[in-house]
Design an enzyme around this catalytic site. Structure first.
Site, PDB file in Angstrom:
ATOM      1  N   ASN A   1       2.377  -6.715  13.524  1.00 46.45           N
ATOM      2  CA  ASN A   1       2.052  -5.338  13.881  1.00 46.45           C
ATOM      3  C   ASN A   1       2.186  -5.220  15.401  1.00 46.45           C
ATOM      4  O   ASN A   1       1.590  -6.019  16.125  1.00 46.45           O
ATOM      5  CB  ASN A   1       0.604  -5.016  13.467  1.00 46.45           C
ATOM      6  CG  ASN A   1       0.293  -3.537  13.528  1.00 46.45           C
ATOM      7  OD1 ASN A   1       0.823  -2.808  14.368  1.00 46.45           O
ATOM      8  ND2 ASN A   1      -0.545  -3.069  12.614  1.00 46.45           N
ATOM      9  N   PRO A   2       2.946  -4.228  15.889  1.00 39.05           N
ATOM     10  CA  PRO A   2       3.077  -4.108  17.346  1.00 39.05           C
ATOM     11  C   PRO A   2       1.741  -3.769  18.036  1.00 39.05           C
ATOM     12  O   PRO A   2       1.606  -3.919  19.248  1.00 39.05           O
ATOM     13  CB  PRO A   2       4.073  -2.946  17.536  1.00 39.05           C
ATOM     14  CG  PRO A   2       4.570  -2.572  16.193  1.00 39.05           C
ATOM     15  CD  PRO A   2       3.709  -3.204  15.181  1.00 39.05           C
TER      16      PRO A   2
ATOM     17  N   ASP B   1       6.247   4.649  -1.270  1.00 39.91           N
ATOM     18  CA  ASP B   1       7.698   4.879  -1.353  1.00 39.91           C
ATOM     19  C   ASP B   1       8.320   3.815  -2.262  1.00 39.91           C
ATOM     20  O   ASP B   1       7.617   2.970  -2.809  1.00 39.91           O
ATOM     21  CB  ASP B   1       8.318   4.833   0.068  1.00 39.91           C
ATOM     22  CG  ASP B   1       8.065   3.493   0.765  1.00 39.91           C
ATOM     23  OD1 ASP B   1       7.385   3.473   1.798  1.00 39.91           O
ATOM     24  OD2 ASP B   1       8.534   2.464   0.233  1.00 39.91           O
TER      25      ASP B   1
ATOM     26  N   CYS C   1       1.891  15.091 -23.227  1.00 41.85           N
ATOM     27  CA  CYS C   1       3.152  15.773 -22.889  1.00 41.85           C
ATOM     28  C   CYS C   1       3.792  15.047 -21.692  1.00 41.85           C
ATOM     29  O   CYS C   1       3.116  14.404 -20.891  1.00 41.85           O
ATOM     30  CB  CYS C   1       2.869  17.222 -22.483  1.00 41.85           C
ATOM     31  SG  CYS C   1       2.051  18.174 -23.773  1.00 41.85           S
TER      32      CYS C   1
ATOM     33  N   GLY D   1       2.445  -4.326   9.020  1.00 40.60           N
ATOM     34  CA  GLY D   1       2.508  -2.869   9.201  1.00 40.60           C
ATOM     35  C   GLY D   1       1.378  -2.112   8.572  1.00 40.60           C
ATOM     36  O   GLY D   1       1.588  -1.049   7.981  1.00 40.60           O
TER      37      GLY D   1
ATOM     38  N   CYS E   1      -0.560  24.507 -21.753  1.00 45.14           N
ATOM     39  CA  CYS E   1      -2.005  24.611 -21.427  1.00 45.14           C
ATOM     40  C   CYS E   1      -2.270  24.866 -19.957  1.00 45.14           C
ATOM     41  O   CYS E   1      -3.418  24.983 -19.536  1.00 45.14           O
ATOM     42  CB  CYS E   1      -2.706  23.308 -21.846  1.00 45.14           C
ATOM     43  SG  CYS E   1      -2.249  21.891 -20.818  1.00 45.14           S
TER      44      CYS E   1
ATOM     45  N   HIS F   1      -1.198   1.647  -4.361  1.00 45.23           N
ATOM     46  CA  HIS F   1      -1.565   3.063  -4.178  1.00 45.23           C
ATOM     47  C   HIS F   1      -0.667   4.023  -4.930  1.00 45.23           C
ATOM     48  O   HIS F   1      -0.629   5.215  -4.598  1.00 45.23           O
ATOM     49  CB  HIS F   1      -1.570   3.409  -2.678  1.00 45.23           C
ATOM     50  CG  HIS F   1      -2.676   2.717  -1.924  1.00 45.23           C
ATOM     51  ND1 HIS F   1      -2.678   2.569  -0.552  1.00 45.23           N
ATOM     52  CD2 HIS F   1      -3.814   2.124  -2.362  1.00 45.23           C
ATOM     53  CE1 HIS F   1      -3.771   1.926  -0.179  1.00 45.23           C
ATOM     54  NE2 HIS F   1      -4.474   1.633  -1.258  1.00 45.23           N
TER      55      HIS F   1
ATOM     56  N   GLN G   1       0.846  -1.194   0.000  1.00 46.74           N
ATOM     57  CA  GLN G   1       0.000   0.000   0.000  1.00 46.74           C
ATOM     58  C   GLN G   1       0.887   1.252   0.000  1.00 46.74           C
ATOM     59  O   GLN G   1       0.408   2.355  -0.163  1.00 46.74           O
ATOM     60  CB  GLN G   1      -0.902   0.045   1.231  1.00 46.74           C
ATOM     61  CG  GLN G   1      -1.848  -1.130   1.364  1.00 46.74           C
ATOM     62  CD  GLN G   1      -2.582  -1.087   2.692  1.00 46.74           C
ATOM     63  OE1 GLN G   1      -3.611  -0.427   2.846  1.00 46.74           O
ATOM     64  NE2 GLN G   1      -2.047  -1.792   3.670  1.00 46.74           N
ATOM     65  N   ASN G   2       2.178   1.050   0.239  1.00 47.47           N
ATOM     66  CA  ASN G   2       3.087   2.182   0.396  1.00 47.47           C
ATOM     67  C   ASN G   2       3.404   2.798  -0.957  1.00 47.47           C
ATOM     68  O   ASN G   2       3.403   2.114  -1.988  1.00 47.47           O
ATOM     69  CB  ASN G   2       4.370   1.729   1.101  1.00 47.47           C
ATOM     70  CG  ASN G   2       4.097   1.198   2.490  1.00 47.47           C
ATOM     71  OD1 ASN G   2       3.072   1.536   3.094  1.00 47.47           O
ATOM     72  ND2 ASN G   2       4.948   0.327   2.986  1.00 47.47           N
TER      73      ASN G   2
HETATM   74  P1  OAD Z   1      -1.355   3.459   8.879  1.00 48.17           P
HETATM   75  O1  OAD Z   1      -0.566   4.634   9.311  1.00 48.17           O
HETATM   76  O2  OAD Z   1      -2.871   3.539   8.848  1.00 48.17           O
HETATM   77  O3  OAD Z   1      -1.003   2.186   9.791  1.00 48.17           O
HETATM   78  C1  OAD Z   1       0.341   1.840  10.022  1.00 48.17           C
HETATM   79  C2  OAD Z   1       0.331   0.582  10.868  1.00 48.17           C
HETATM   80  O4  OAD Z   1       1.677   0.174  11.065  1.00 48.17           O
HETATM   81  C3  OAD Z   1      -0.292   0.764  12.240  1.00 48.17           C
HETATM   82  O5  OAD Z   1      -1.231  -0.284  12.469  1.00 48.17           O
HETATM   83  C4  OAD Z   1       0.898   0.624  13.201  1.00 48.17           C
HETATM   84  O6  OAD Z   1       0.519  -0.043  14.405  1.00 48.17           O
HETATM   85  C5  OAD Z   1       1.831  -0.248  12.402  1.00 48.17           C
HETATM   86  N1  OAD Z   1       3.253  -0.072  12.713  1.00 48.17           N
HETATM   87  C6  OAD Z   1       3.871   1.021  13.190  1.00 48.17           C
HETATM   88  N2  OAD Z   1       5.205   0.788  13.295  1.00 48.17           N
HETATM   89  C7  OAD Z   1       5.415  -0.490  12.849  1.00 48.17           C
HETATM   90  C8  OAD Z   1       6.556  -1.313  12.705  1.00 48.17           C
HETATM   91  N3  OAD Z   1       7.783  -0.877  13.037  1.00 48.17           N
HETATM   92  N4  OAD Z   1       6.402  -2.581  12.226  1.00 48.17           N
HETATM   93  C9  OAD Z   1       5.165  -3.036  11.893  1.00 48.17           C
HETATM   94  N5  OAD Z   1       4.028  -2.295  12.009  1.00 48.17           N
HETATM   95  C10 OAD Z   1       4.168  -1.039  12.484  1.00 48.17           C
HETATM   96  O7  OAD Z   1      -0.817   3.073   7.427  1.00 48.17           O
HETATM   97  P2  OAD Z   1      -1.465   2.055   6.417  1.00 48.17           P
HETATM   98  O8  OAD Z   1      -2.202   0.955   7.099  1.00 48.17           O
HETATM   99  O9  OAD Z   1      -0.408   1.657   5.460  1.00 48.17           O
HETATM  100  O10 OAD Z   1      -3.350   5.248   1.213  1.00 48.17           O
HETATM  101  O11 OAD Z   1      -2.502   2.995   5.643  1.00 48.17           O
HETATM  102  C11 OAD Z   1      -3.136   2.455   4.501  1.00 48.17           C
HETATM  103  C12 OAD Z   1      -3.362   3.564   3.546  1.00 48.17           C
HETATM  104  O12 OAD Z   1      -4.013   4.663   4.214  1.00 48.17           O
HETATM  105  C13 OAD Z   1      -2.117   4.201   2.971  1.00 48.17           C
HETATM  106  O13 OAD Z   1      -1.588   3.456   1.909  1.00 48.17           O
HETATM  107  C14 OAD Z   1      -2.675   5.509   2.447  1.00 48.17           C
HETATM  108  C15 OAD Z   1      -3.730   5.853   3.459  1.00 48.17           C
HETATM  109  O14 OAD Z   1      -4.944   6.214   2.850  1.00 48.17           O
HETATM  110  C16 OAD Z   1      -3.057   6.133   0.204  1.00 48.17           C
HETATM  111  O15 OAD Z   1      -2.203   6.983   0.324  1.00 48.17           O
HETATM  112  C17 OAD Z   1      -3.885   5.926  -1.005  1.00 48.17           C
END
Ligand code: OAD
Length: 258
Positions: free
Chosen positions: A227-228, A111, A148, A201, A164, A126, A108-109
């Site tokens: 996930n912690p 980066d 372009c 994560g 444009c 994403h 979903q990242n």
């Molecule tokens: P979130 O910020 O919603 O969740 C991050 C998760 O990672 C949380 O559940 C944390 O507990 C966990 N976490 C934190 N540190 C960690 C570590 N060191 N190891 C493992 N887990 C850890 O981010 P996402 O779930 O990725 O979409 O969010 C999903 C989407 O929401 C993103 O892709 C973005 C946003 O809408 C778009 O940009 C389209």
């Protein structure tokens, strides 16, 4: 990580490694936290703390405040460029190198750390933070041929087409926008085929990506969440690993016999 769960999961990894497509991994922003890139919902710090990420990461937000949105993404781009893949990214890349054809990484990242670590074929649900695209469809593409190149846009915040005035935006999926269909279909095929799905994560707050865990479970895969903290899809997991990506993935994926 509780050793008994780790041992059971390492055995699941070994079994999955015997099958093409046997292991799928779905990652979220927590995968990148140990590289120093704040998670999506933790990213709203400092001067951005007063803004709603769902507002900034939206077409409506960009139309209303293009410079503000562009500057927010520029700061996130700088953070990603300064970051390095962590031990979790490297564990996935090492596993893929040792077990060709077994692992599918779905992220979903936005980066590029999975790719920089070595998982070049990562499925991006994403989009790509470091790539630009036009905000509106390029008018040339409907009349005279290819659109372009956004790289030719006139510098600015945001850059704009000199011909444009079309604005440049990051090539990421914004709230309210559809995921790239081909990427999501590839992700569905991967979780349908896998024996083991590791969900690493992610808060499980954003659909349809969050639905991939339940889909894998319905297809008969073992589902483990790394996930912690609690996530919104914990009930889909056979195993909950309350640990971080950079600690758990090397422990689970390292040393699996080829
Ligand atoms: P979130 O910020 O919603 O969740 C991050 C998760 O990672 C949380 O559940 C944390 O507990 C966990 N976490 C934190 N540190 C960690 C570590 N060191 N190891 C493992 N887990 C850890 O981010 P996402 O779930 O990725 O979409 O969010 C999903 C989407 O929401 C993103 O892709 C973005 C946003 O809408 C778009 O940009 C389209």
């Amino acid at each position: 990580m509780v050793e008994s769960i780790a041992a059971a999961l390492r055995d699941q990894v070994r079994q999955a490694a015997a099958h093409p497509g046997g292991l799928a991994v779905l990652t979220g922003a927590g995968m990148t936290a140990e590289s120093g890139v704040p998670t999506f919902r933790d990213a709203m710090t400092g001067l951005w703390a007063r803004f709603d990420p769902a507002e900034l990461a939206s077409e409506r937000g960009f139309r209303a405040h293009p410079a503000r949105v562009w500057q927010w993404y520029a700061g996130r781009r700088d953070g990603v460029r300064r970051a390095e893949p962590n031990a979790g990214h490297r564990a996935l890349a090492d596993f893929a190198a040792r077990h060709p054809g077994v692992l599918t990484v779905i992220t979903q990242n936005v980066d590029d750390l999975h790719q920089r670590a070595g998982n070049a074929d990562t499925i991006r649900l994403h989009g790509e933070l470091l790539r630009d695209r036009w905000f509106e469809p390029c008018p040339r593409s409907s009349t005279v041929g290819p659109p372009c190149d956004p790289a030719t846009a006139r510098a600015g915040e945001p850059p704009a087409c000199a011909d444009c005035g079309n604005l440049v935006r990051p090539a990421v999926v914004w709230f309210g926008e559809s995921l790239p269909a081909a990427a999501f279909e590839a992700a569905e095929r991967a979780v349908d085929a896998c024996r083991l799905l590791l969900v690493v994560g992610t808060s499980g707050a954003v659909w349809p990506a969050a639905g991939l865990a339940a889909r894998a479970r319905r297809a008969g895969a073992v589902v483990a969440i790394v996930n912690p903290h609690d996530s919104e899809i914990d009930e889909q997991a056979h195993h909950l690993i309350r640990d971080t990506a950079a600690r758990a993935l090397p422990a689970l994926l390292g040393g699996v016999p080829t």
